[in-house]
Scaffold this motif. Structure first.
Motif, PDB file in Angstrom:
ATOM      1  N   ILE A 174       0.837  -1.202   0.000  1.00  0.00           N
ATOM      2  CA  ILE A 174       0.000   0.000   0.000  1.00  0.00           C
ATOM      3  C   ILE A 174       0.876   1.257   0.000  1.00  0.00           C
ATOM      4  O   ILE A 174       0.601   2.222  -0.723  1.00  0.00           O
ATOM      5  CB  ILE A 174      -0.946  -0.013   1.207  1.00  0.00           C
ATOM      6  CG1 ILE A 174      -2.013  -1.098   1.013  1.00  0.00           C
ATOM      7  CG2 ILE A 174      -1.607   1.351   1.411  1.00  0.00           C
ATOM      8  CD1 ILE A 174      -2.908  -1.315   2.211  1.00  0.00           C
ATOM      9  N   LYS A 175       1.943   1.233   0.786  1.00  0.00           N
ATOM     10  CA  LYS A 175       2.854   2.375   0.805  1.00  0.00           C
ATOM     11  C   LYS A 175       3.473   2.603  -0.566  1.00  0.00           C
ATOM     12  O   LYS A 175       3.584   3.737  -1.043  1.00  0.00           O
ATOM     13  CB  LYS A 175       3.950   2.155   1.854  1.00  0.00           C
ATOM     14  CG  LYS A 175       4.895   3.342   2.018  1.00  0.00           C
ATOM     15  CD  LYS A 175       5.924   3.059   3.097  1.00  0.00           C
ATOM     16  CE  LYS A 175       6.828   4.280   3.315  1.00  0.00           C
ATOM     17  NZ  LYS A 175       7.542   4.685   2.092  1.00  0.00           N
ATOM     18  N   GLU A 176       3.878   1.525  -1.218  1.00  0.00           N
ATOM     19  CA  GLU A 176       4.448   1.631  -2.563  1.00  0.00           C
ATOM     20  C   GLU A 176       3.423   2.186  -3.542  1.00  0.00           C
ATOM     21  O   GLU A 176       3.733   3.041  -4.379  1.00  0.00           O
ATOM     22  CB  GLU A 176       4.941   0.258  -3.035  1.00  0.00           C
ATOM     23  CG  GLU A 176       5.532   0.245  -4.436  1.00  0.00           C
ATOM     24  CD  GLU A 176       7.002   0.599  -4.472  1.00  0.00           C
ATOM     25  OE1 GLU A 176       7.582   0.571  -5.562  1.00  0.00           O
ATOM     26  OE2 GLU A 176       7.570   0.911  -3.415  1.00  0.00           O
ATOM     27  N   LEU A 177       2.182   1.715  -3.447  1.00  0.00           N
ATOM     28  CA  LEU A 177       1.126   2.194  -4.347  1.00  0.00           C
ATOM     29  C   LEU A 177       0.822   3.670  -4.118  1.00  0.00           C
ATOM     30  O   LEU A 177       0.526   4.404  -5.072  1.00  0.00           O
ATOM     31  CB  LEU A 177      -0.131   1.345  -4.180  1.00  0.00           C
ATOM     32  CG  LEU A 177      -0.069  -0.047  -4.812  1.00  0.00           C
ATOM     33  CD1 LEU A 177      -1.246  -0.896  -4.360  1.00  0.00           C
ATOM     34  CD2 LEU A 177      -0.035   0.045  -6.337  1.00  0.00           C
ATOM     35  N   ASP A 178       0.896   4.105  -2.888  1.00  0.00           N
ATOM     36  CA  ASP A 178       0.671   5.530  -2.611  1.00  0.00           C
ATOM     37  C   ASP A 178       1.755   6.389  -3.274  1.00  0.00           C
ATOM     38  O   ASP A 178       1.473   7.485  -3.773  1.00  0.00           O
ATOM     39  CB  ASP A 178       0.640   5.783  -1.107  1.00  0.00           C
ATOM     40  CG  ASP A 178      -0.628   5.258  -0.446  1.00  0.00           C
ATOM     41  OD1 ASP A 178      -1.621   5.057  -1.179  1.00  0.00           O
ATOM     42  OD2 ASP A 178      -0.621   5.047   0.785  1.00  0.00           O
ATOM     43  N   ASP A 179       2.984   5.889  -3.290  1.00  0.00           N
ATOM     44  CA  ASP A 179       4.052   6.599  -3.997  1.00  0.00           C
ATOM     45  C   ASP A 179       3.788   6.601  -5.502  1.00  0.00           C
ATOM     46  O   ASP A 179       4.038   7.603  -6.189  1.00  0.00           O
ATOM     47  CB  ASP A 179       5.405   5.938  -3.717  1.00  0.00           C
ATOM     48  CG  ASP A 179       5.854   6.113  -2.269  1.00  0.00           C
ATOM     49  OD1 ASP A 179       5.355   7.047  -1.608  1.00  0.00           O
ATOM     50  OD2 ASP A 179       6.683   5.313  -1.807  1.00  0.00           O
ATOM     51  N   ILE A 180       3.265   5.494  -6.003  1.00  0.00           N
ATOM     52  CA  ILE A 180       2.949   5.402  -7.422  1.00  0.00           C
ATOM     53  C   ILE A 180       1.846   6.391  -7.798  1.00  0.00           C
ATOM     54  O   ILE A 180       1.895   7.034  -8.855  1.00  0.00           O
ATOM     55  CB  ILE A 180       2.536   3.960  -7.783  1.00  0.00           C
ATOM     56  CG1 ILE A 180       3.749   3.031  -7.667  1.00  0.00           C
ATOM     57  CG2 ILE A 180       1.928   3.878  -9.179  1.00  0.00           C
ATOM     58  CD1 ILE A 180       3.410   1.558  -7.739  1.00  0.00           C
ATOM     59  N   VAL A 181       0.859   6.530  -6.924  1.00  0.00           N
ATOM     60  CA  VAL A 181      -0.234   7.483  -7.176  1.00  0.00           C
ATOM     61  C   VAL A 181       0.314   8.887  -7.373  1.00  0.00           C
ATOM     62  O   VAL A 181      -0.101   9.616  -8.294  1.00  0.00           O
ATOM     63  CB  VAL A 181      -1.255   7.454  -6.018  1.00  0.00           C
ATOM     64  CG1 VAL A 181      -2.217   8.641  -6.110  1.00  0.00           C
ATOM     65  CG2 VAL A 181      -2.029   6.142  -6.027  1.00  0.00           C
TER      66      VAL A 181
END
Length: 268
Positions: A174-181
């Motif tokens: 989830i943390k990685e996806l938030d960076d991707i967003v």
């Protein structure tokens, strides 16, 4: 089309193998899995000399000499690997960077042809440490979103992984996806396909069972989970699609690394 992807996957794996670099080896006494201080110091030096921010992964392989039976030596080689891994993680190396931890058992030698059996056996009682440099996948293959991409680029995210049999996102994912967003909001024209992957399936099946739904489409559900998460963060659905690739494209870097999703850039 499938043959095309097989070729790409083969080239990818060959490139990864070429990029692996054995940068250190430590040696063990006969029938031991604890290191002498002089060998521990070699591991400490290894830790100090590598820049983990530039390292894609660390791989640890353990071996034994040819004396004793296969099963005993296999377990001993695993214990040797565990010893080295423990030193690494206890001294600041991120455990998520250590992607292959493998005992390979005994190394057989020919007593008839080997001129110095004692020396050879001592050299076989060892653990090898290998590294893969970050962003060393090759042209068009990355481990993070870049400022600029071309159609056909593939992105493998090192922190988006799933538990065995699960399509649920982990806190790290989830943390990685938030960076991707954030990066997708910076580059609003980028379009991509989300591809899910699985490990550990029987030979007769192309995909795995999702423990939550009991359906044999775990790779699809993993890709869909990422799709819906990005959608919940206001990433336009017209920019992205998803598909399951099953077990067709293993990275050869351990089961955990195959429980993943990748992005394929479809439009810039």
């Amino acid at each position: 089309m499938f043959k095309y992807f097989q070729i790409i996957a083969l080239l990818f794996l060959n490139f990864l193998t070429a990029q692996e670099s054995k940068i250190e080896t430590v040696y063990f006494n006969f029938n031991k899995y604890n290191l002498k201080k002089s060998q521990e110091d070699i591991v400490y030096k290894f830790i100090k000399t590598i820049d983990t921010s530039k390292v894609e992964s660390v791989q640890i392989y353990g071996y034994c000499d040819d004396r004793g039976d296969y099963e005993y030596n296999y377990k001993l080689s695993e214990k040797r690997v565990a010893t080295v891994k423990s030193i690494l993680t206890n001294n600041g190396v991120n455990k998520n960077k250590i992607v292959i931890i493998e005992g390979r058992g005994r190394v057989l030698i020919s007593k008839d042809t080997d001129e110095n059996i004692k020396k050879t056996r001592a050299e076989n009682r060892r653990v090898d440490l290998l590294i893969v440099p970050k962003n060393s996948y090759g042209n068009g293959i990355y481990n993070s979103l870049q400022d600029r991409h071309e159609v056909g680029d593939r992105i493998y995210f090192e922190n988006i992984h799933f538990d065995l049999g699960s399509s649920r996102l982990t806190p790290i994912s989830i943390k990685e996806l938030d960076d991707i967003v954030q990066k997708l909001n910076t580059n609003k024209t980028l379009e991509f396909e989300i591809r899910g992957h699985v490990c550990c399936t029987p030979e007769d099946f192309d995909d795995a069972i999702d423990n939550t739904t009991n359906e044999r489409k775990l790779s699809v559900n993993r890709a869909k989970t990422v799709f819906w998460y990005l959608l919940s963060k206001n990433i336009n659905s017209l920019r992205m699609s998803y598909k399951g690739c099953g077990n067709k494209f293993p990275l050869g870097k351990g089961d955990e690394m195959d429980r993943r999703v990748e992005f394929l850039i479809t439009k810039i």
